[in-house]
Design an enzyme around this catalytic site. Structure first.
Site, PDB file in Angstrom:
ATOM      1  N   GLN A 175       2.048  -6.045  -3.090  1.00 30.39           N
ATOM      2  CA  GLN A 175       2.491  -6.152  -1.692  1.00 30.39           C
ATOM      3  C   GLN A 175       3.790  -5.351  -1.511  1.00 30.39           C
ATOM      4  O   GLN A 175       3.996  -4.391  -2.224  1.00 30.39           O
ATOM      5  CB  GLN A 175       2.671  -7.628  -1.270  1.00 30.39           C
ATOM      6  CG  GLN A 175       1.350  -8.409  -1.158  1.00 30.39           C
ATOM      7  CD  GLN A 175       0.813  -8.913  -2.475  1.00 30.39           C
ATOM      8  OE1 GLN A 175       1.492  -9.584  -3.225  1.00 30.39           O
ATOM      9  NE2 GLN A 175      -0.447  -8.596  -2.780  1.00 30.39           N
ATOM     10  N   GLY A 218      -4.591  -4.315  -3.867  1.00 31.10           N
ATOM     11  CA  GLY A 218      -5.587  -3.292  -4.191  1.00 31.10           C
ATOM     12  C   GLY A 218      -4.803  -2.049  -4.543  1.00 31.10           C
ATOM     13  O   GLY A 218      -4.179  -1.442  -3.677  1.00 31.10           O
ATOM     14  N   HIS A 219      -4.751  -1.718  -5.813  1.00 28.04           N
ATOM     15  CA  HIS A 219      -3.946  -0.582  -6.272  1.00 28.04           C
ATOM     16  C   HIS A 219      -4.891   0.532  -6.723  1.00 28.04           C
ATOM     17  O   HIS A 219      -5.736   0.326  -7.589  1.00 28.04           O
ATOM     18  CB  HIS A 219      -3.002  -1.025  -7.399  1.00 28.04           C
ATOM     19  CG  HIS A 219      -1.985  -2.040  -6.951  1.00 28.04           C
ATOM     20  ND1 HIS A 219      -1.030  -2.571  -7.779  1.00 28.04           N
ATOM     21  CD2 HIS A 219      -1.760  -2.597  -5.721  1.00 28.04           C
ATOM     22  CE1 HIS A 219      -0.278  -3.423  -7.090  1.00 28.04           C
ATOM     23  NE2 HIS A 219      -0.707  -3.461  -5.851  1.00 28.04           N
ATOM     24  N   LYS A 230       1.886   2.128  -5.030  1.00 25.73           N
ATOM     25  CA  LYS A 230       2.434   1.554  -6.274  1.00 25.73           C
ATOM     26  C   LYS A 230       1.497   1.823  -7.453  1.00 25.73           C
ATOM     27  O   LYS A 230       1.953   2.141  -8.560  1.00 25.73           O
ATOM     28  CB  LYS A 230       2.637   0.034  -6.110  1.00 25.73           C
ATOM     29  CG  LYS A 230       3.627  -0.338  -5.032  1.00 25.73           C
ATOM     30  CD  LYS A 230       3.712  -1.836  -4.827  1.00 25.73           C
ATOM     31  CE  LYS A 230       2.446  -2.447  -4.255  1.00 25.73           C
ATOM     32  NZ  LYS A 230       2.113  -2.065  -2.883  1.00 25.73           N
ATOM     33  N   ASP A 268       0.810  -1.221   0.000  1.00 31.58           N
ATOM     34  CA  ASP A 268       0.000   0.000   0.000  1.00 31.58           C
ATOM     35  C   ASP A 268       0.844   1.272   0.000  1.00 31.58           C
ATOM     36  O   ASP A 268       0.419   2.314   0.514  1.00 31.58           O
ATOM     37  CB  ASP A 268      -0.971   0.020   1.208  1.00 31.58           C
ATOM     38  CG  ASP A 268      -1.896  -1.184   1.201  1.00 31.58           C
ATOM     39  OD1 ASP A 268      -2.264  -1.636   0.105  1.00 31.58           O
ATOM     40  OD2 ASP A 268      -2.251  -1.655   2.295  1.00 31.58           O
TER      41      ASP A 268
HETATM   42  P1  GDP Z   1      -0.761   0.330  -3.513  1.00 32.97           P
HETATM   43  O1  GDP Z   1      -1.362  -0.951  -3.038  1.00 32.97           O
HETATM   44  O2  GDP Z   1       0.703   0.403  -3.245  1.00 32.97           O
HETATM   45  O3  GDP Z   1      -1.088   0.641  -4.937  1.00 32.97           O
HETATM   46  O4  GDP Z   1      -1.419   1.490  -2.621  1.00 32.97           O
HETATM   47  P2  GDP Z   1      -2.993   1.626  -2.268  1.00 32.97           P
HETATM   48  O5  GDP Z   1      -3.690   2.119  -3.453  1.00 32.97           O
HETATM   49  O6  GDP Z   1      -3.494   0.386  -1.624  1.00 32.97           O
HETATM   50  O7  GDP Z   1      -2.917   2.702  -1.113  1.00 32.97           O
HETATM   51  C1  GDP Z   1      -2.404   3.981  -1.315  1.00 32.97           C
HETATM   52  C2  GDP Z   1      -3.512   5.000  -0.962  1.00 32.97           C
HETATM   53  O8  GDP Z   1      -2.948   6.284  -0.886  1.00 32.97           O
HETATM   54  C3  GDP Z   1      -4.571   5.091  -2.047  1.00 32.97           C
HETATM   55  O9  GDP Z   1      -5.778   5.458  -1.446  1.00 32.97           O
HETATM   56  C4  GDP Z   1      -4.052   6.213  -2.947  1.00 32.97           C
HETATM   57  O10 GDP Z   1      -5.085   6.866  -3.677  1.00 32.97           O
HETATM   58  C5  GDP Z   1      -3.445   7.136  -1.921  1.00 32.97           C
HETATM   59  N1  GDP Z   1      -2.281   7.917  -2.350  1.00 32.97           N
HETATM   60  C6  GDP Z   1      -1.272   7.556  -3.201  1.00 32.97           C
HETATM   61  N2  GDP Z   1      -0.342   8.527  -3.233  1.00 32.97           N
HETATM   62  C7  GDP Z   1      -0.761   9.508  -2.411  1.00 32.97           C
HETATM   63  C8  GDP Z   1      -0.208  10.760  -1.995  1.00 32.97           C
HETATM   64  O11 GDP Z   1       0.883  11.161  -2.388  1.00 32.97           O
HETATM   65  N3  GDP Z   1      -0.943  11.492  -1.098  1.00 32.97           N
HETATM   66  C9  GDP Z   1      -2.123  11.071  -0.604  1.00 32.97           C
HETATM   67  N4  GDP Z   1      -2.739  11.846   0.271  1.00 32.97           N
HETATM   68  N5  GDP Z   1      -2.672   9.906  -0.977  1.00 32.97           N
HETATM   69  C10 GDP Z   1      -2.001   9.127  -1.854  1.00 32.97           C
HETATM   70  P1  IMO Z   2      -0.904  -4.175  -2.237  1.00 33.06           P
HETATM   71  O1  IMO Z   2      -0.427  -4.758  -3.544  1.00 33.06           O
HETATM   72  C1  IMO Z   2      -0.982  -4.566   2.121  1.00 33.06           C
HETATM   73  C2  IMO Z   2      -1.072  -8.635   3.762  1.00 33.06           C
HETATM   74  C3  IMO Z   2      -2.345  -9.050   4.484  1.00 33.06           C
HETATM   75  C4  IMO Z   2      -1.779 -10.032   5.502  1.00 33.06           C
HETATM   76  C5  IMO Z   2      -0.663 -10.725   4.714  1.00 33.06           C
HETATM   77  C6  IMO Z   2      -1.079 -12.064   4.101  1.00 33.06           C
HETATM   78  O2  IMO Z   2      -2.202  -3.476  -2.326  1.00 33.06           O
HETATM   79  O3  IMO Z   2       0.181  -3.390  -1.587  1.00 33.06           O
HETATM   80  P2  IMO Z   2      -2.609 -12.749   2.034  1.00 33.06           P
HETATM   81  O4  IMO Z   2      -4.065 -12.500   1.769  1.00 33.06           O
HETATM   82  O5  IMO Z   2      -1.689 -12.228   0.991  1.00 33.06           O
HETATM   83  O6  IMO Z   2      -2.328 -14.192   2.373  1.00 33.06           O
HETATM   84  O7  IMO Z   2      -2.311 -11.926   3.391  1.00 33.06           O
HETATM   85  O8  IMO Z   2      -0.302  -9.837   3.671  1.00 33.06           O
HETATM   86  N1  IMO Z   2      -1.273  -8.131   2.375  1.00 33.06           N
HETATM   87  C7  IMO Z   2      -1.205  -6.841   2.040  1.00 33.06           C
HETATM   88  N2  IMO Z   2      -1.026  -5.731   2.795  1.00 33.06           N
HETATM   89  N3  IMO Z   2      -1.075  -4.446   0.789  1.00 33.06           N
HETATM   90  C8  IMO Z   2      -1.228  -5.548   0.013  1.00 33.06           C
HETATM   91  O9  IMO Z   2      -1.203  -5.490  -1.346  1.00 33.06           O
HETATM   92  C9  IMO Z   2      -1.340  -6.806   0.632  1.00 33.06           C
HETATM   93  N4  IMO Z   2      -1.516  -8.072   0.177  1.00 33.06           N
HETATM   94  C10 IMO Z   2      -1.460  -8.869   1.257  1.00 33.06           C
HETATM   95  O10 IMO Z   2      -2.971  -7.957   5.090  1.00 33.06           O
HETATM   96  O11 IMO Z   2      -1.160  -9.334   6.548  1.00 33.06           O
HETATM   97 MG    MG Z   3      -2.926  -1.637  -1.842  1.00 23.52          MG
END
Ligand code: GDP
Ligand code: IMO
Ligand code: MG
Length: 430
Positions: free
Chosen positions: A225, A40-41, A16, A13
């Site tokens: 991840q 979840g991206h 990416k 999270d």
């Molecule tokens: P990922 O799994 O690495 O793609 O990240 P996620 O999408 O799960 O979580 C990142 C969260 O932060 C999402 O809600 C994005 O929309 C948000 N986000 C990404 N970059 C920024 C930033 O620079 N500032 C803020 N405030 N939010 C951001």
């Molecule tokens: P993105 O790509 C954050 C965490 C879960 C749990 C552990 C194992 O959005 O960054 P799993 O379901 O993979 O067997 O869970 O890994 N986890 C993540 N945490 N971002 C993710 O993906 C994750 N994918 C798995 O919360 O701790």
């Molecule tokens: Mg994510």
């Protein structure tokens, strides 16, 4: 340089999705190589939010090819839902642009049932998985009983493999986990229908990528991840079930090592973790809550509140070495506006000894003391800033201090969720 790998260097999270969406402008092909719908991206373009789980984050750009690599584990129902949702918003109109590896493994309903039942039984010691069947599916892959897309295409073979697996998994579910059995016929019929939706996309993506790279196409590999969730190098057993490091690109996309040309690491300007496991710089109570609220730190897949803490350069340094990170994108720095004093973890101390990398023992990680450095905060909002020079002095100092602690150049600073809410320090990435 024609290939670039994007990896998370914390616990996932890191942002990416946002970074890949931005960099996809410069790429021809975007590839996922491990994980599944545990990812979840989030992409925010023109104020509209899109969350992708299986399809690479380049999908919002017209004409880019998206590849689902063989190292992924795919729930075909989720994939079809994702395609439908994207097509409704006018993306992926041409399904020729989506390529699914014939050797990627399928997540089956029994994988999810086993994942959820095991977590329930673990009680307090649960991993906190996303419940998407990721671990049990990779287990079957390694046990050589998994079902791949190529098997699904051959109905007779699929029927035989599925029958064997359902019989075995039902015995396990009933006798070991005290869960209801699943119906073979329902699964068979559902998966045969899903196959017809995906049939045209399934093929040899390894050969496709090889030819594309050889012909000079620009290929972006999108990690899911983060490094501390890597099954070998993360905080085991509180990890996911795949290798998340850049080296996994070779096996997970079926390309040779000499085709990996550069690696960029994505780090938040602080740290978060969702699920169980050690987190040395975690903040509790009001401080943790403030970061969670300001950063909107709630899981994109499960909605769970993310645990929040200070930036840990020990975690990032370890990840940089493992991944061969040559540059960093620092995200969500805007979230830190308004804090009087910021802390950055520069090392760990345990029983009188200092550590500059993450130790292997989860027990040690739970009990060590992070060593902090304090830096002055800033009050100004950062979201409208587009150049390094325009940052408040203390924000710039924060960025420079991270660069010098890690000895890695920061190429990009993200100041908001939107695609354009970005400071591009060095605009060329390939
Ligand atoms: P990922 O799994 O690495 O793609 O990240 P996620 O999408 O799960 O979580 C990142 C969260 O932060 C999402 O809600 C994005 O929309 C948000 N986000 C990404 N970059 C920024 C930033 O620079 N500032 C803020 N405030 N939010 C951001
Ligand atoms: P993105 O790509 C954050 C965490 C879960 C749990 C552990 C194992 O959005 O960054 P799993 O379901 O993979 O067997 O869970 O890994 N986890 C993540 N945490 N971002 C993710 O993906 C994750 N994918 C798995 O919360 O701790
Ligand atoms: Mg994510």
């Amino acid at each position: 340089m024609s290939t670039l790998v994007v990896v998370g260097v914390q616990w996932g999270d890191e942002g990416k999705g946002k970074v890949v969406d931005l960099l996809a402008r410069q790429a021809d092909i975007i590839v996922r190589f491990q994980g599944g719908s545990n990812a979840g991206h989030t992409l925010v373009v023109g104020g509209k939010k899109t969350i992708v789980r299986l399809i690479p984050s380049g999908v919002l750009h017209a004409g880019k090819v998206c590849v689902i690599g063989n190292g992924m584990v795919i729930d075909p129902a989720t994939l079809v839902e994702e395609i439908d949702a994207l097509q409704q918003q006018g993306c992926l109109a041409d399904l020729d642009l989506l390529k699914i590896s014939e050797t990627a493994h399928l997540i089956m309903p029994y994988h999810k049932a086993i994942d959820l039942a095991r977590e329930k039984r673990r009680g307090e010691a649960k991993i906190g998985t996303t419940g998407r069947g990721i671990g049990p599916c990779y287990e079957d892959k390694m046990a050589r009983v998994g079902i791949r897309f190529v098997d699904l295409l051959d109905e007779t073979l699929f029927e035989a493999k599925l029958a064997r697996n359902v019989e075995e998994k039902n015995t396990y579910l009933r006798t070991m986990l005290d869960e209801p059995e699943l119906d073979f016929r329902t699964i068979f019929d559902t998966y045969c229908q899903l196959r017809e939706r995906l049939r045209a996309c399934i093929g040899n993506t390894s050969r496709y990528l090889h030819d594309a790279i050889r012909s000079g196409k620009k290929v972006l590999f999108e990690g899911a991840q983060g490094t501390q969730l890597d099954v070998d190098h993360g905080t085991y057993p509180y990890v996911t079930s795949s290798n998340t490091v850049s080296g996994a690109v070779c096996a997970g996309a079926g390309i040779a090592p000499q085709h990996i040309h550069s690696v960029i690491g994505i780090s938040k300007a602080y740290a978060t973790r969702v699920g169980g496991g050690p987190f040395p710089t975690e903040l509790f109570g009001a401080e943790g809550n403030q970061l969670r609220q300001a950063g909107g730190e709630f899981g994109t897949v499960t909605g769970r509140p993310r645990r929040c803490g200070w930036l840990d350069t020990v975690v990032v340094r370890t990840a940089a070495r493992l991944n061969g990170v040559e540059s960093l994108a620092l995200t969500k720095i805007d979230v830190l506006s308004g804090l009087d004093t910021l802390r950055v973890c520069t090392g760990y101390r345990y029983q009188g000894q200092d550590y500059d990398e993450v130790p292997a023992s989860a027990h040690m990680l739970e009990h060590l003391a992070p060593v902090y450095e304090e830096l002055p905060g800033w009050t100004e909002p950062l979201t409208d800033i587009r150049s390094l020079d325009a940052l408040p002095t203390n924000a710039r100092r924060y960025v420079e201090r991270i660069e010098s602690l890690l000895d890695i150049p920061i190429k990009m600073i993200s100041v908001g969720a939107g695609r354009e809410e970005t400071i591009l320090i060095r605009p060329s990435f390939f």
